[in-house]
Design a protein around this motif. Structure first.
Motif, PDB file in Angstrom:
ATOM      1  N   TYR A  11       1.083  -1.179   0.138  1.00  0.00           N
ATOM      2  CA  TYR A  11       0.214   0.357  -0.310  1.00  0.00           C
ATOM      3  C   TYR A  11       1.195   1.705   0.276  1.00  0.00           C
ATOM      4  O   TYR A  11       1.333   1.947   1.040  1.00  0.00           O
ATOM      5  CB  TYR A  11      -0.861  -0.218   1.003  1.00  0.00           C
ATOM      6  N   HIS A  12       1.211   1.682  -1.353  1.00  0.00           N
ATOM      7  CA  HIS A  12       2.044   2.732  -1.355  1.00  0.00           C
ATOM      8  C   HIS A  12       0.931   3.879  -0.928  1.00  0.00           C
ATOM      9  O   HIS A  12       1.220   4.671  -2.117  1.00  0.00           O
ATOM     10  CB  HIS A  12       2.186   2.943  -2.574  1.00  0.00           C
ATOM     11  N   THR A  13       1.189   4.741   0.567  1.00  0.00           N
ATOM     12  CA  THR A  13       0.239   5.678   0.659  1.00  0.00           C
ATOM     13  C   THR A  13       0.571   6.608   1.531  1.00  0.00           C
ATOM     14  O   THR A  13       0.766   5.449   2.485  1.00  0.00           O
ATOM     15  CB  THR A  13      -1.522   5.033   0.077  1.00  0.00           C
ATOM     16  N   ALA A  14       0.692   7.741   1.572  1.00  0.00           N
ATOM     17  CA  ALA A  14       0.254   8.223   2.924  1.00  0.00           C
ATOM     18  C   ALA A  14      -0.482   8.297   3.808  1.00  0.00           C
ATOM     19  O   ALA A  14      -0.618   8.242   4.776  1.00  0.00           O
ATOM     20  CB  ALA A  14       0.828   9.829   2.686  1.00  0.00           C
ATOM     21  N   ALA A  15      -2.550   8.556   2.608  1.00  0.00           N
ATOM     22  CA  ALA A  15      -2.907   8.804   3.599  1.00  0.00           C
ATOM     23  C   ALA A  15      -4.123   7.885   2.974  1.00  0.00           C
ATOM     24  O   ALA A  15      -4.408   7.359   2.255  1.00  0.00           O
ATOM     25  CB  ALA A  15      -3.431  10.449   3.648  1.00  0.00           C
ATOM     26  N   TYR A  16      -6.059   8.259   3.720  1.00  0.00           N
ATOM     27  CA  TYR A  16      -7.040   7.323   3.571  1.00  0.00           C
ATOM     28  C   TYR A  16      -7.805   7.497   3.747  1.00  0.00           C
ATOM     29  O   TYR A  16      -7.924   8.925   4.577  1.00  0.00           O
ATOM     30  CB  TYR A  16      -6.726   6.374   5.063  1.00  0.00           C
ATOM     31  N   GLU A  17      -8.926   7.983   2.746  1.00  0.00           N
ATOM     32  CA  GLU A  17     -10.166   8.738   2.782  1.00  0.00           C
ATOM     33  C   GLU A  17     -11.244   7.963   3.607  1.00  0.00           C
ATOM     34  O   GLU A  17     -10.887   6.456   3.724  1.00  0.00           O
ATOM     35  CB  GLU A  17     -10.636   8.316   1.371  1.00  0.00           C
ATOM     36  N   PHE A  18     -11.697   8.625   3.988  1.00  0.00           N
ATOM     37  CA  PHE A  18     -13.249   8.475   5.094  1.00  0.00           C
ATOM     38  C   PHE A  18     -14.621   8.644   4.678  1.00  0.00           C
ATOM     39  O   PHE A  18     -15.133   9.155   3.328  1.00  0.00           O
ATOM     40  CB  PHE A  18     -12.836   8.382   6.208  1.00  0.00           C
ATOM     41  N   ASP A  19     -15.535   7.677   5.096  1.00  0.00           N
ATOM     42  CA  ASP A  19     -16.907   7.714   4.257  1.00  0.00           C
ATOM     43  C   ASP A  19     -17.676   9.088   5.177  1.00  0.00           C
ATOM     44  O   ASP A  19     -18.365   9.710   4.299  1.00  0.00           O
ATOM     45  CB  ASP A  19     -17.692   6.461   4.745  1.00  0.00           C
ATOM     46  N   SER A  20     -16.940   9.284   6.094  1.00  0.00           N
ATOM     47  CA  SER A  20     -17.659  10.588   6.819  1.00  0.00           C
ATOM     48  C   SER A  20     -17.057  10.770   7.749  1.00  0.00           C
ATOM     49  O   SER A  20     -15.604  10.357   8.501  1.00  0.00           O
ATOM     50  CB  SER A  20     -19.030   9.895   7.884  1.00  0.00           C
ATOM     51  N   ALA A  21     -17.353  11.940   8.155  1.00  0.00           N
ATOM     52  CA  ALA A  21     -16.100  13.062   9.159  1.00  0.00           C
ATOM     53  C   ALA A  21     -16.055  12.197  10.574  1.00  0.00           C
ATOM     54  O   ALA A  21     -15.520  12.435  11.248  1.00  0.00           O
ATOM     55  CB  ALA A  21     -16.992  14.585   9.506  1.00  0.00           C
ATOM     56  N   GLU A  22     -17.438  12.010  11.561  1.00  0.00           N
ATOM     57  CA  GLU A  22     -17.091  11.020  12.429  1.00  0.00           C
ATOM     58  C   GLU A  22     -16.625   9.707  12.045  1.00  0.00           C
ATOM     59  O   GLU A  22     -15.486   9.609  13.022  1.00  0.00           O
ATOM     60  CB  GLU A  22     -19.144  10.683  12.951  1.00  0.00           C
TER      61      GLU A  22
END
Length: 413
Positions: A29-40
Motif C-alpha cells: 500500500y504505497h500511500t500516505a493517507a486514507y479516505e473516510f466515508d464521513s467526518a465521524e
C-alpha cells in the motif's frame, strides 16, 4: 485441533481484511493517507476508536500484516515494526525511561546501543549503569527504585557472552522492573524469549528476516508479562490500558511522535524474507558450527569463539537456552591487528562488509569499524580486541568458506 507448526504459521497468517483480488501476497500500500466515508468515521480513526488506518506514519496495511505474521509466530501480545533495530531500541527505552531513571545493562553491547545508553539518553537524564550481568550480586547492587529496566543482549556482539536469562529475569522481577532483551542473534523461530522471562524483545529485522539484507528494519515484541502498574512513567497508562500499557504508550505517543515507523516497501520485502527465514537459519547456523570446529585446528588462528563449541565456557548455558545452534556468527582471534587486516585483504569469496546473517558470508574487524570511534580505554572496558575478526556465516558451502579462510591466512600466520 492441533496447532499448526511455526513453519505453517509463517506462510498462512490471514489478512485482517479480504483482498479485493484474492492475492496470495499482501499488496504494497504505497500511500500516505486514507479516505473516510464521513467526518465521524475520520474522527473515530484518529482517536483510536476503530482500527481503520489514518496515516502511514502511524499504521499501514502492509506493515500491519507483517506485524500480524510476527505475532502469529511468536505469540507476543503485540508487535511494532520500525525502520531499524536501533529505532526499536530507542523507541522502547523512550517509552519506559524518564529523567532521573537508570537502566542496568552490560558494557558488552553493540557499539551504537552502547553509545545510545552512554551518551544520547544521558542528555535526557537517563543513566546507564554498566555492570557484569553474569554476576547476580553485581546486578542486584545496581538496581534501585529509579531503575526502569534491565537490558541485555542474549548473546553479546561481538564478545559472545551469554547470561543466565531466567536468573536475570528473577532478579528483575524481585526489583519490579522489566527485562528487555535484544534477541536478534537467535531467531524467534527457535528461541522463545517469553519462556525465559523476557518482557520486551527487540529484534533487528535487517538480519535473518530480511532475506539477503534487502532492507533495514526493527521489531518490538511486547510479551504481555510485566505488571506496568509498577512503572513510574506508565502507571497512568496502566490505569486505562492494563497489561497493554507499554504498547499503548509506544503506539499512541512515542513511535508516532518520533516518526520511525516501518515503510510498506520494507514490510513487503521482509514479509517475503520471513517465509524462508527458518530454512536459511538452519543452513547458516549448521555451517557456522561446522566451520567453527574446523577453524580451531587451522594454523594461524589464535582462538575461535562460538558458544556452540563444546569447549566454550558458555556452552552448557547456551545450549540450554538456544539449542544446538546459537546463531550464525562466530569470531576468531589472529596474532595482531595487522594480521587481521592482511587476512581480510586476501579474502576472495567472503565479503568485507558489516551486517549479520546476509545470504553471503561477511567479515569485519569490529575494533576498527563498529568501535572505531571509541577510545582505546572504552574498547578495553567493552572487551573489544584489535585481534578479533567477526564472521557472519551465509549460505555458501562450508568447504568453500574454509578454503577461502585458509588461503587468506597463508601469508598472515
Amino acid at each position: 485441533m492441533k496447532e499448526n507448526s511455526i513453519e505453517a504459521r509463517l506462510l498462512h497468517t490471514p489478512y485482517e481484511r479480504p483482498d479485493a483480488y484474492n492475492a496470495l501476497s499482501m499488496p504494497v500500500y504505497h500511500t500516505a493517507a486514507y479516505e473516510f466515508d464521513s467526518a465521524e468515521a475520520m474522527e473515530a480513526a484518529f482517536c483510536g476508536c476503530t482500527t481503520d488506518h489514518a496515516y502511514s506514519r502511524i499504521t499501514n496495511p502492509t506493515v500491519q500484516y507483517f506485524e500480524d505474521r510476527i505475532q502469529a509466530i511468536t505469540g507476543a501480545m503485540s508487535v511494532t515494526a520500525l525502520n531499524s533495530g536501533m529505532a526499536a531500541i530507542c523507541n522502547t527505552l523512550m517509552a519506559i525511561g524518564f529523567s532521573g531513571a537508570n537502566i542496568v545493562t552490560s558494557p558488552h553491547l553493540f557499539g551504537n546501543t552502547y553509545s545510545l545508553m552512554k551518551t544520547t539518553l544521558a542528555a535526557f537524564g537517563v543513566e546507564a549503569r554498566f555492570c557484569d550481568l553474569t554476576n547476580p550480586d553485581e546486578v542486584r547492587a545496581n538496581v534501585d527504585y529509579n531503575t526502569c529496566a534491565v537490558f541485555v543482549e542474549v548473546i553479546t556482539n561481538p564478545q559472545l557472552e551469554v547470561v543466565d536469562l531466567k536468573l536475570l529475569s528473577s532478579i528483575a522481577r524481585e526489583a519490579k522492573v522489566p527485562l528487555i532483551a535484544d534477541t536478534t542473534i537467535v531467531p524467534f523461530t527457535v528461541f522463545h524469549g517469553k519462556d525465559f522471562g523476557i518482557d520486551i524483545e527487540i529484534v533487528s529485522s535487517t538480519k535473518y528476516i530480511s532475506g539477503g539484507a534487502t532492507s533495514v528494519g526493527g521489531l518490538i515484541l511486547d510479551n504481555g508479562t510485566f505488571d506496568w502498574s509498577r512503572s513510574f512513567i506508565l502507571k497512568h497508562w496502566y490505569e486505562q490500558y492494563g497489561e497493554r500499557a507499554f504498547t499503548a504508550r509506544l503506539r499512541k505517543e512515542i513511535h508516532r511522535n518520533l516518526g520511525a515507523y516501518m515503510t510498506p516497501q520494507v514490510a513487503y520485502m521482509q514479509t517475503l524474507g520471513l517465509e524462508t527465514m527458518q530454512l536459511r537459519f538452519e543452513r547458516q547456523a549448521s555451517t557456522c558450527l561446522e566451520l567453527a570446529k574446523r577453524l580451531q585446528s587451522l594454523h594461524g588462528i589464535v582462538s575461535v569463539n562460538y558458544t556452540g563449541l563444546e569447549d566454550n565456557p558458555y556452552y552448557q548455558l547456551s545450549t540450554s537456552q538456544f539449542g544446538r545452534y546459537p546463531g550464525a556468527m562466530l569470531t576468531f582471534d589472529l596474532p595482531a591487528r595487522e594480521a587481521c587486516f592482511a587476512f581480510m585483504n586476501r579474502l576472495k569469496l567472503i565479503r568485507r562488509a558489516t551486517n549479520l546473517f546476509d545470504n553471503k558470508t561477511l567479515a569485519i574487524h569490529p575494533a576498527s569499524t563498529i568501535y572505531g570511534s571509541f577510545t582505546e580505554e572504552q574498547r578495553r572496558d567493552m572487551d573489544i580486541s584489535q585481534q578479533t575478526v567477526r564472521l557472519s556465516v551465509g549460505l555458501e558451502p562450508v568447504d568453500d568458506l574454509y578454503n577461502d579462510i585458509e588461503q587468506a591466512l597463508s601469508v598472515t600466520s
